[in-house]
Scaffold this motif. Sequence first.
Motif, PDB file in Angstrom:
ATOM      1  N   GLN A   1       0.831  -1.259  -0.050  1.00 48.06           N
ATOM      2  CA  GLN A   1       0.011   0.059   0.080  1.00 48.06           C
ATOM      3  C   GLN A   1       0.893   1.228  -0.148  1.00 48.06           C
ATOM      4  O   GLN A   1       2.023   1.021   0.259  1.00 48.06           O
ATOM      5  N   ALA A   2       0.303   2.395  -0.263  1.00 47.82           N
ATOM      6  CA  ALA A   2       1.115   3.802  -0.416  1.00 47.82           C
ATOM      7  C   ALA A   2       1.846   4.028   0.973  1.00 47.82           C
ATOM      8  O   ALA A   2       3.055   4.513   0.928  1.00 47.82           O
ATOM      9  N   ASN A   3       1.290   3.550   2.089  1.00 47.41           N
ATOM     10  CA  ASN A   3       2.189   3.832   3.341  1.00 47.41           C
ATOM     11  C   ASN A   3       3.021   2.828   3.549  1.00 47.41           C
ATOM     12  O   ASN A   3       3.791   2.622   4.687  1.00 47.41           O
ATOM     13  N   GLY A   4       3.053   1.766   2.788  1.00 49.09           N
ATOM     14  CA  GLY A   4       4.230   0.610   2.818  1.00 49.09           C
ATOM     15  C   GLY A   4       3.533  -0.538   3.716  1.00 49.09           C
ATOM     16  O   GLY A   4       4.557  -1.531   3.899  1.00 49.09           O
ATOM     17  N   ASP A   5       2.411  -0.575   4.009  1.00 49.04           N
ATOM     18  CA  ASP A   5       1.888  -1.915   4.824  1.00 49.04           C
ATOM     19  C   ASP A   5       1.698  -2.961   3.755  1.00 49.04           C
ATOM     20  O   ASP A   5       1.434  -2.908   2.560  1.00 49.04           O
TER      21      ASP A   5
END
Length: 92
Positions: free
Chosen positions: A2-6
Motif C-alpha cells: 500500500q502507499a504507506n508501505g503496509d
Amino acid sequence: MQANGDIIWHVSNQQGEISAINLDDNGGIFVVGNGNNEKYTDDGVLIAVANTEYEVQQRTGSIVRTGNDVYVGYSTFIHNTFDFSLAKHSDR
C-alpha cells in the motif's frame, strides 16, 4: 504494498527458493520453486500443487501462460547430475 508501505498479505514456507512467478487473468499466482509448481489465489491461499515427487536443488525456472495453458520449466541438480523438468498445466 500500500502507499504507506503496509503489506496487504504475506505467505512463506521453509520449502526452498522461488524461481518464477506469473499471474492469471483473475490475479491468481503461479509459483515455480524447489521442484514444486504451485497456484495461489489473489489473497495468498494455496489452491493447487504439482511436484516432481523427489527432493531437488532447483537452479532456474520459468512460467509461460497462453490462454488457459500454463507451461512450467526448470533445471535441477539431483543425485550429482543436472536434469530439467517441463510440464503443461491447465488453469481452471
